[in-house]
Design a protein around this motif. Structure first.
Motif, mmCIF file in Angstrom:
data_model
loop_
_atom_site.group_PDB
_atom_site.id
_atom_site.type_symbol
_atom_site.label_atom_id
_atom_site.label_comp_id
_atom_site.label_asym_id
_atom_site.label_seq_id
_atom_site.Cartn_x
_atom_site.Cartn_y
_atom_site.Cartn_z
ATOM 1 N N ILE A 185 17.192 -25.922 -31.655
ATOM 2 C CA ILE A 185 17.751 -24.757 -30.951
ATOM 3 C C ILE A 185 18.183 -23.733 -31.999
ATOM 4 C CG2 ILE A 185 19.539 -23.947 -29.369
ATOM 5 C CD1 ILE A 185 19.689 -26.802 -28.261
ATOM 6 N N VAL A 186 17.548 -22.543 -31.970
ATOM 7 C CA VAL A 186 17.865 -21.506 -32.956
ATOM 8 C C VAL A 186 18.668 -20.352 -32.359
ATOM 9 C CG1 VAL A 186 15.858 -22.042 -34.376
ATOM 10 C CG2 VAL A 186 15.658 -20.328 -32.551
ATOM 11 N N GLY A 187 18.754 -20.277 -31.038
ATOM 12 C CA GLY A 187 19.490 -19.168 -30.440
ATOM 13 C C GLY A 187 19.731 -19.382 -28.959
ATOM 14 N N VAL A 188 20.639 -18.573 -28.415
ATOM 15 C CA VAL A 188 20.956 -18.583 -26.986
ATOM 16 C C VAL A 188 20.966 -17.138 -26.501
ATOM 17 C CG1 VAL A 188 22.645 -19.183 -25.204
ATOM 18 C CG2 VAL A 188 22.356 -20.666 -27.202
ATOM 19 N N LEU A 189 20.259 -16.866 -25.416
ATOM 20 C CA LEU A 189 20.182 -15.513 -24.877
ATOM 21 C C LEU A 189 21.482 -15.126 -24.184
ATOM 22 C CD1 LEU A 189 16.599 -15.570 -23.315
ATOM 23 C CD2 LEU A 189 17.295 -14.424 -25.427
ATOM 24 N N ALA A 190 21.766 -13.826 -24.178
ATOM 25 C CA ALA A 190 22.927 -13.313 -23.448
ATOM 26 C C ALA A 190 22.683 -13.472 -21.954
ATOM 27 C CB ALA A 190 23.161 -11.842 -23.799
ATOM 28 N N PRO A 191 23.726 -13.646 -21.166
ATOM 29 C CA PRO A 191 23.543 -13.864 -19.724
ATOM 30 C C PRO A 191 23.034 -12.620 -19.020
ATOM 31 C CG PRO A 191 25.870 -13.613 -20.241
ATOM 32 C CD PRO A 191 25.156 -13.668 -21.553
ATOM 33 N N LYS A 192 22.126 -12.816 -18.072
ATOM 34 C CA LYS A 192 21.641 -11.742 -17.217
ATOM 35 C C LYS A 192 22.291 -11.784 -15.837
ATOM 36 C CE LYS A 192 18.393 -9.301 -19.399
ATOM 37 N NZ LYS A 192 18.348 -7.836 -19.444
ATOM 38 N N GLY A 193 22.695 -12.969 -15.404
ATOM 39 C CA GLY A 193 23.291 -13.096 -14.078
ATOM 40 C C GLY A 193 22.357 -13.814 -13.120
ATOM 41 N N ALA A 194 22.937 -14.317 -12.037
ATOM 42 C CA ALA A 194 22.162 -15.078 -11.051
ATOM 43 C C ALA A 194 21.076 -14.204 -10.444
ATOM 44 C CB ALA A 194 23.089 -15.609 -9.957
ATOM 45 N N GLY A 195 19.840 -14.701 -10.477
ATOM 46 C CA GLY A 195 18.716 -13.997 -9.889
ATOM 47 C C GLY A 195 18.204 -12.828 -10.707
ATOM 48 N N GLN A 196 18.808 -12.539 -11.847
ATOM 49 C CA GLN A 196 18.404 -11.402 -12.669
ATOM 50 C C GLN A 196 17.414 -11.844 -13.748
ATOM 51 O OE1 GLN A 196 19.705 -8.305 -11.832
ATOM 52 N NE2 GLN A 196 20.684 -9.424 -10.165
ATOM 53 N N GLY A 197 16.605 -10.888 -14.191
ATOM 54 C CA GLY A 197 15.677 -11.165 -15.288
ATOM 55 C C GLY A 197 14.711 -12.283 -14.997
#
Length: 448
Positions: A185-197
């Motif tokens: 694991i090299v990174g974690v994405l920022a949250p988009k929210g439920a049903g987003q992206g």
């Protein structure tokens, strides 16, 4: 001094008429309450329904906007016509205005984290994904071009997966197993929210070369590209449509594909030259009108490749939901009309019942304008109180809907329109009763 006396005289008359109007409402509390209720229901319906419609519109628009701006999605609708990964870089060189592009392959894999096992949704992309989709990282870094070229077992986690592995602690540097291969694991994405992206928070991103190995295929089903501006996006969609029609042989100036079957029973695509002349072919090519979505398909109408601008999807969703919101508001506005008719009905009854009062006021020196102002103020009082009560009820109703999962927005525009229509209908439907009251001759009024 004369101006002050004139102003004082008219202000005194107006103030007295306003008091008489208020006493007239209080004299029949049940009747007034029912009239106010009719107006309040109409206003509450407009405010709540338009608030729900506006909330739905903003929710849909946010879902599309979460996919990134100026993004073009090129998707193969038939497995026989999927893309080679290197085509993404070729398109950036061929199409003016395109800045970035990534091959995309979506598949699933068996994930094992310590003692837990399950199926994970995988998204294979290249190192340009964060810029293409305007998606930042909350921890670590994205994998590099070298990782993609070497099929390195590295992964970037969607926010929900990353937060769930260690109960909120940073998982960067940890390893997990994916189809019996250990991934770092090299990174974690920022949250988009439920049903987003496109539910990116619940996916694992790996190099598309690694995803090809998991899916056991050499091609990719999608290419995501990013243009430098909205105008370049529109032009790029048209150019991409021409490029792929030419590649598939569907342009009149290019060979046409013919489906045939080889001796082994497998379907093949052969090229057959079009019979159209070169001048006609060029004219046909130049006649292609710019559009936000291009598709290349067989003569049967089946799309082989679709080219879609997400900007256009945002605009279309916005327009569709605005129309829906206006329709909901129009349906609710009927209640306001009914409330206005109720005001006129009540005021006509009041004029009939208070004929003697009108005669006494005229006999004591009240002018026709004073009576007109009094009954108009009664109508405005009823509609004004109803509007305030309706706004409060509409906001309460939206809160109830939001508790059950509906997204609502308190629209200032809806509140303004509803209150304006309520007051306007009160004034409009109060004019005739007011004129009728002020037109009664004093002698006739006293006789009744």
């Amino acid at each position: 001094m004369k101006i002050l006396k004139w102003f004082y005289s008219y202000w005194t008359r107006f103030w007295f008429s306003a008091q008489m109007a208020w006493h007239g409402i209080l004299a029949k509390p049940m009747r007034s309450a029912l009239t106010i209720l009719g107006v309040a229901i109409g206003v509450a319906s407009v405010v709540s329904l338009m608030g729900i419609g506006e909330g739905a519109r903003q929710s849909v628009v946010r879902q599309f906007e979460s996919l990134g701006s100026n993004v073009i999605v090129i998707k193969a609708m038939d497995g026989k016509f999927e893309f080679q990964p290197e085509e993404a870089a070729e398109l950036v060189e061929q199409v003016e205005g395109l800045e970035l592009a990534t091959p995309v392959i979506q598949t699933k894999g068996n994930m094992r984290w310590r003692r837990a096992r399950g199926t994970a949704e995988l998204l294979g992309v290249n190192e340009q994904f964060p810029q293409v989709r305007d998606h930042q990282l909350i921890s670590g870094h994205f994998f590099s071009k070298l990782h993609v070229e070497q099929r390195s077992p590295v992964a970037v986690l969607g926010y929900n997966i990353g937060a769930g592995l260690l109960n909120g602690r940073d998982p960067v540097g940890q390893t997990f197993s994916l189809n019996n291969t250990t991934y770092l694991i090299v990174g974690v994405l920022a949250p988009k929210g439920a049903g987003q992206g496109d539910n990116i928070d619940d996916k694992i991103l790996i190099p598309y070369t690694s995803a090809q190995k998991i899916a056991n295929k050499k091609t990719v089903e999608e290419i995501w590209a990013k243009a430098s501006s909205e105008k370049d996006t529109d032009l790029a969609v048209v150019q991409l449509g021409r490029i792929f029609r030419r590649k598939l042989g569907l342009d009149q100036s290019a060979p046409t594909p013919v489906l045939s079957t080889d001796p082994n029973g497998e379907t093949m695509v052969k090229e057959e030259m079009s019979l159209a002349g070169s001048e006609e072919a060029v004219a046909s090519t130049e006649a292609v009108a710019p559009s936000e979505q291009e598709s290349a398909g067989l003569s049967t109408g089946q799309d082989l490749i679709t080219i879609t601008s997400l900007n256009q999807l945002v605009d279309e969703a916005d327009k569709a939901n605005r129309i829906m919101t206006l329709l909901l508001g129009g349906i609710a506005a009927v209640s306001l009309l009914v409330g206005g008719l109720g005001i006129m009905n009540i005021m006509l009854v009041a004029v009939t019942e208070r004929t003697a009062e009108i005669g006494v006021r005229r006999a004591l020196g009240a002018k026709q304008g004073d009576l007109l102002v009094q009954f108009l103020l009664e109508a405005l009082y009823l509609s004004g109180i109803g509007a305030v009560a309706g706004v409060a009820a509409g906001v309460w109703g939206m809160n109830v809907f939001s508790r059950y999962g509906f997204e609502t927005v308190i629209s200032i525009q809806a509140v303004t329109i509803a209150c304006g229509v309520a007051l306007g209908s009160g004034l409009l439907f109060g004019v005739y009763p007011a004129v009728a009251a002020s037109s009664v001759p004093p002698v006739e009024a006293l006789r009744r």
